[in-house]
Design an enzyme around this catalytic site. Structure first.
Site, PDB file in Angstrom:
ATOM      1  N   GLU A   1       0.602   4.305  10.517  1.00 41.43           N
ATOM      2  CA  GLU A   1      -0.879   4.276  10.559  1.00 41.43           C
ATOM      3  C   GLU A   1      -1.428   5.429  11.380  1.00 41.43           C
ATOM      4  O   GLU A   1      -2.378   5.266  12.134  1.00 41.43           O
ATOM      5  CB  GLU A   1      -1.368   2.951  11.154  1.00 41.43           C
ATOM      6  CG  GLU A   1      -0.906   1.749  10.401  1.00 41.43           C
ATOM      7  CD  GLU A   1      -1.769   1.441   9.193  1.00 41.43           C
ATOM      8  OE1 GLU A   1      -2.791   2.117   9.023  1.00 41.43           O
ATOM      9  OE2 GLU A   1      -1.390   0.562   8.425  1.00 41.43           O
TER      10      GLU A   1
ATOM     11  N   PHE B   1       0.867  -1.185   0.000  1.00 38.40           N
ATOM     12  CA  PHE B   1       0.000   0.000   0.000  1.00 38.40           C
ATOM     13  C   PHE B   1       0.898   1.228   0.000  1.00 38.40           C
ATOM     14  O   PHE B   1       1.598   1.478   0.984  1.00 38.40           O
ATOM     15  CB  PHE B   1      -0.856  -0.059   1.273  1.00 38.40           C
ATOM     16  CG  PHE B   1      -1.787   1.096   1.519  1.00 38.40           C
ATOM     17  CD1 PHE B   1      -3.082   1.089   1.012  1.00 38.40           C
ATOM     18  CD2 PHE B   1      -1.391   2.170   2.311  1.00 38.40           C
ATOM     19  CE1 PHE B   1      -3.962   2.131   1.289  1.00 38.40           C
ATOM     20  CE2 PHE B   1      -2.268   3.213   2.590  1.00 38.40           C
ATOM     21  CZ  PHE B   1      -3.561   3.197   2.067  1.00 38.40           C
TER      22      PHE B   1
ATOM     23  N   PRO C   1       8.341  10.757   0.710  1.00 41.77           N
ATOM     24  CA  PRO C   1       9.435  11.297   1.516  1.00 41.77           C
ATOM     25  C   PRO C   1       9.046  12.580   2.264  1.00 41.77           C
ATOM     26  O   PRO C   1       9.430  12.775   3.412  1.00 41.77           O
ATOM     27  CB  PRO C   1      10.532  11.559   0.475  1.00 41.77           C
ATOM     28  CG  PRO C   1      10.240  10.593  -0.638  1.00 41.77           C
ATOM     29  CD  PRO C   1       8.760  10.413  -0.657  1.00 41.77           C
TER      30      PRO C   1
ATOM     31  N   LEU D   1      -6.912   2.963   6.029  1.00 43.80           N
ATOM     32  CA  LEU D   1      -6.117   3.074   7.260  1.00 43.80           C
ATOM     33  C   LEU D   1      -6.981   2.774   8.481  1.00 43.80           C
ATOM     34  O   LEU D   1      -6.509   2.179   9.458  1.00 43.80           O
ATOM     35  CB  LEU D   1      -5.479   4.460   7.364  1.00 43.80           C
ATOM     36  CG  LEU D   1      -4.425   4.768   6.289  1.00 43.80           C
ATOM     37  CD1 LEU D   1      -3.940   6.211   6.403  1.00 43.80           C
ATOM     38  CD2 LEU D   1      -3.234   3.818   6.391  1.00 43.80           C
TER      39      LEU D   1
HETATM   40  C1  LIG Z   1       8.192   0.454   9.559  1.00 43.25           C
HETATM   41  C2  LIG Z   1       7.224   1.355   8.868  1.00 43.25           C
HETATM   42  C3  LIG Z   1       6.319   0.819   7.940  1.00 43.25           C
HETATM   43  C4  LIG Z   1       5.447   1.666   7.244  1.00 43.25           C
HETATM   44  N1  LIG Z   1       4.586   1.124   6.294  1.00 43.25           N
HETATM   45  C5  LIG Z   1       3.867   1.959   5.498  1.00 43.25           C
HETATM   46  C6  LIG Z   1       3.091   1.441   4.406  1.00 43.25           C
HETATM   47  O1  LIG Z   1       3.003   0.213   4.196  1.00 43.25           O
HETATM   48  N2  LIG Z   1       2.453   2.315   3.579  1.00 43.25           N
HETATM   49  C7  LIG Z   1       2.517   3.665   3.766  1.00 43.25           C
HETATM   50  O2  LIG Z   1       1.922   4.399   2.976  1.00 43.25           O
HETATM   51  N3  LIG Z   1       3.234   4.192   4.819  1.00 43.25           N
HETATM   52  C8  LIG Z   1       3.906   3.377   5.665  1.00 43.25           C
HETATM   53  N4  LIG Z   1       4.663   3.891   6.715  1.00 43.25           N
HETATM   54  C9  LIG Z   1       4.767   5.352   6.850  1.00 43.25           C
HETATM   55  C10 LIG Z   1       4.032   5.901   8.066  1.00 43.25           C
HETATM   56  O3  LIG Z   1       2.655   5.783   7.918  1.00 43.25           O
HETATM   57  C11 LIG Z   1       4.514   7.353   8.256  1.00 43.25           C
HETATM   58  O4  LIG Z   1       5.865   7.275   8.679  1.00 43.25           O
HETATM   59  C12 LIG Z   1       3.677   8.107   9.282  1.00 43.25           C
HETATM   60  O5  LIG Z   1       2.421   8.432   8.731  1.00 43.25           O
HETATM   61  C13 LIG Z   1       4.363   9.407   9.751  1.00 43.25           C
HETATM   62  O6  LIG Z   1       4.788  10.162   8.677  1.00 43.25           O
HETATM   63  P1  LIG Z   1       6.288  10.763   8.662  1.00 43.25           P
HETATM   64  O7  LIG Z   1       7.229   9.648   8.919  1.00 43.25           O
HETATM   65  O8  LIG Z   1       6.437  11.526   7.394  1.00 43.25           O
HETATM   66  O9  LIG Z   1       6.341  11.724   9.902  1.00 43.25           O
HETATM   67  P2  LIG Z   1       5.886  13.258   9.938  1.00 43.25           P
HETATM   68  O10 LIG Z   1       4.515  13.381   9.382  1.00 43.25           O
HETATM   69  O11 LIG Z   1       6.951  14.107   9.337  1.00 43.25           O
HETATM   70  O12 LIG Z   1       5.848  13.524  11.519  1.00 43.25           O
HETATM   71  C14 LIG Z   1       7.009  13.859  12.282  1.00 43.25           C
HETATM   72  C15 LIG Z   1       6.546  14.285  13.674  1.00 43.25           C
HETATM   73  O13 LIG Z   1       5.695  15.424  13.560  1.00 43.25           O
HETATM   74  C16 LIG Z   1       4.472  15.190  14.234  1.00 43.25           C
HETATM   75  N5  LIG Z   1       3.402  15.907  13.520  1.00 43.25           N
HETATM   76  C17 LIG Z   1       3.027  15.758  12.227  1.00 43.25           C
HETATM   77  N6  LIG Z   1       2.000  16.565  11.940  1.00 43.25           N
HETATM   78  C18 LIG Z   1       1.703  17.232  13.085  1.00 43.25           C
HETATM   79  C19 LIG Z   1       0.727  18.199  13.452  1.00 43.25           C
HETATM   80  N7  LIG Z   1      -0.174  18.629  12.584  1.00 43.25           N
HETATM   81  N8  LIG Z   1       0.725  18.663  14.714  1.00 43.25           N
HETATM   82  C20 LIG Z   1       1.633  18.227  15.622  1.00 43.25           C
HETATM   83  N9  LIG Z   1       2.581  17.306  15.363  1.00 43.25           N
HETATM   84  C21 LIG Z   1       2.603  16.811  14.102  1.00 43.25           C
HETATM   85  C22 LIG Z   1       4.302  13.683  14.157  1.00 43.25           C
HETATM   86  O14 LIG Z   1       3.392  13.220  15.165  1.00 43.25           O
HETATM   87  C23 LIG Z   1       5.733  13.222  14.389  1.00 43.25           C
HETATM   88  O15 LIG Z   1       6.003  13.246  15.764  1.00 43.25           O
HETATM   89  C24 LIG Z   1       5.483   3.061   7.479  1.00 43.25           C
HETATM   90  C25 LIG Z   1       6.376   3.581   8.439  1.00 43.25           C
HETATM   91  C26 LIG Z   1       7.217   2.744   9.123  1.00 43.25           C
HETATM   92  C27 LIG Z   1       8.159   3.325  10.143  1.00 43.25           C
END
Ligand SMILES: Cc1cc2nc3c(=O)[nH]c(=O)nc-3n(C[C@H](O)[C@H](O)[C@H](O)COP(=O)(O)OP(=O)(O)OC[C@H]3O[C@@H](n4cnc5c(N)ncnc54)[C@H](O)[C@@H]3O)c2cc1C
Length: 415
Positions: A394, A160, A165, A270
């Site tokens: 998620e 999915f 990035p 989700l």
């Molecule tokens: C092992 C693993 C497997 C995964 N598998 C999938 C998959 O199969 N498919 C897929 O599509 N994705 C997948 N993901 C991605 C995952 O869903 C994202 O990493 C997650 O949604 C967070 O996004 P980000 O890493 O860009 O963090 P960011 O969105 O950059 O967040 C960084 C920090 O900012 C905080 N933050 C963000 N927005 C706000 C706000 N509005 N107010 C306050 N704080 C905020 C967050 O809580 C976090 O602490 C996976 C991730 C991992 C680690």
């Protein structure tokens, strides 16, 4: 035939002699913490599903998970057996080759799988809730007939692709595009952190079209598509995580999910997966709790078992209470989902609460195990590292906090 009736007992794997403590620990019969007797409310089918998955995890998965965690691999040789358990798309209808279980049964499956490892539950969650469910909910009849039986049997693996990035918590900002070209679509962009990407036969890719966000079934052998593995993870190591690279990938309009329009489509997927996580995290928590309790009863410090000290008992009492609260939430969530009355904010609350309590359980038990807590011969350290990912994916803990905050106040505070 009931999918579980195909499961036959298999020989127990032996540990190498060097893993004496792991052998000792893992051979102890597992029974989940059930302080409020919630399992008494389960019917025969629920118990059969729970017991079959529990036995399989004990006999076939736990003996090998630590070596896969160390190597950074998923046990692909077990995919056929996982499929035989009927757990891929377990709550989807039998007419598509699925088990047709109710949502409580599906929750119990997630709980038992994650008792083994969050990577195992992730594998099954992605296949079922994030690939099969959107095909079931938004696909054409032809797409359902083609993909659902093959995904249910494990013959095909899916992933999915939503996160990019630069866009995780805010997928609405995605840069991946879908451009119409005659009868085809041309996809361009990059996805990241995609579970099972490298080993998938098909990726559900969410992309921005002129009309809004749309979902596409992209086959792995499509020219311009690649899924390089992301290495150097210290969490969910027994799970494959990948980038998806799409360079002028051409797919026919028949590969578009016709019912999926706008961001609400991937978000609804989700919600399905988060439901499974709310249950699954409890499996990781009870695995750690069980390990901590047994260890505290056996480990002698200052001439008596650790479990006989008040500090240890307070830790265990606090953890048991938190786990029990999480179980009450999960069971009630399951009943609401089976009644068709669950809403995404309730799922957010359960995912947020249960993953947090599981991570806390793993951290506290890790401490109770002393130096052994950092050894892969024990399960808790591995669960603790895994749960850091589960806390983030998620929907991060923060994002679910904001979802609950909005539900309570009516005021969105995301930006
Ligand atoms: C092992 C693993 C497997 C995964 N598998 C999938 C998959 O199969 N498919 C897929 O599509 N994705 C997948 N993901 C991605 C995952 O869903 C994202 O990493 C997650 O949604 C967070 O996004 P980000 O890493 O860009 O963090 P960011 O969105 O950059 O967040 C960084 C920090 O900012 C905080 N933050 C963000 N927005 C706000 C706000 N509005 N107010 C306050 N704080 C905020 C967050 O809580 C976090 O602490 C996976 C991730 C991992 C680690």
């Amino acid at each position: 035939m009931h999918p579980l009736s195909r499961v036959c007992p298999r020989p127990r794997k032996h540990f190498p002699e060097s893993c004496a403590s792991a052998r000792l620990h893992l051979m102890e019969p597992y029974s989940s913490l059930d302080f409020f007797g919630l399992e008494q409310g389960l019917d025969e089918d629920h118990l059969m599903v729970r017991d079959a998955v529990r036995a399989w995890v004990s006999e076939r998965f736990l003996p090998v998970v630590a070596e896969h965690f160390e190597a950074g691999t998923f046990p692909m040789d077990l995919v056929g057996e996982i499929a035989e358990l009927g757990v891929f798309g377990a709550n989807l209808p039998e007419e598509y080759g699925c088990a047709g279980f109710d949502n409580v049964a599906y929750g119990l499956i997630c709980q038992e799988l994650e008792r083994g490892d969050s990577g195992l539950r992730s594998f099954v969650s992605v296949q079922g809730s994030l690939v099969m469910w959107p095909i079931f909910a938004y696909g054409s009849e032809e797409q359902k007939q083609r993909w659902l039986p093959a995904l249910a049997s494990g013959e095909k693996i899916g992933c999915f692709g939503l996160t990019e990035p630069d866009f995780g918590s805010n997928p609405g900002g995605m840069l991946t595009t879908a451009r119409r070209d005659g009868d085809d679509w041309v996809l361009d962009g990059r996805k990241m952190w995609i579970t099972n990407g490298t080993i998938s036969d098909v990726a559900i890719v969410w992309a921005r079209a002129e009309e809004g966000i749309r979902g596409f079934l992209v086959e792995a052998d499509s020219p311009g598509f690649s899924a390089p593995e992301q290495k150097k993870k210290w969490s969910l190591r027994a799970s494959i995580t990948s980038e998806l690279v799409l360079e002028d990938v051409r797919v026919p309009d028949s590969a578009r999910l016709p019912g999926a329009e706008g961001l609400k489509a991937p978000l609804s997927c989700l919600t399905q997966a988060r439901y499974g996580i709310a249950w699954g995290a409890l499996g990781a928590a009870t695995a750690c709790f069980h390990e901590g309790l047994n260890y505290a009863k056996q480990r002698v410090v200052f001439d008596k078992p650790l479990a006989g000290f008040q500090l240890a008992q307070k830790k265990l009492a606090d953890l048991a209470t938190r786990i029990t609260c999480g179980q009450l939430m999960a069971y009630e969530l399951g009943r609401l989902k089976d009644a068709g009355e669950v809403n995404p904010d309730q799922v957010s609350m359960a995912k947020r609460n249960n993953v947090e309590l599981s991570l806390e359980t793993a951290r506290v038990v890790r401490d109770m195990l002393g130096a052994n807590g950092i050894s892969l011969e024990y399960q808790t350290g591995r669960h603790m590292l895994n749960l850091e990912s589960v806390f983030t994916y998620e929907g991060t803990h923060d994002i679910h906090t904001l979802a609950i905050g909005e539900a309570l106040t009516g005021l969105p505070a995301y930006r």
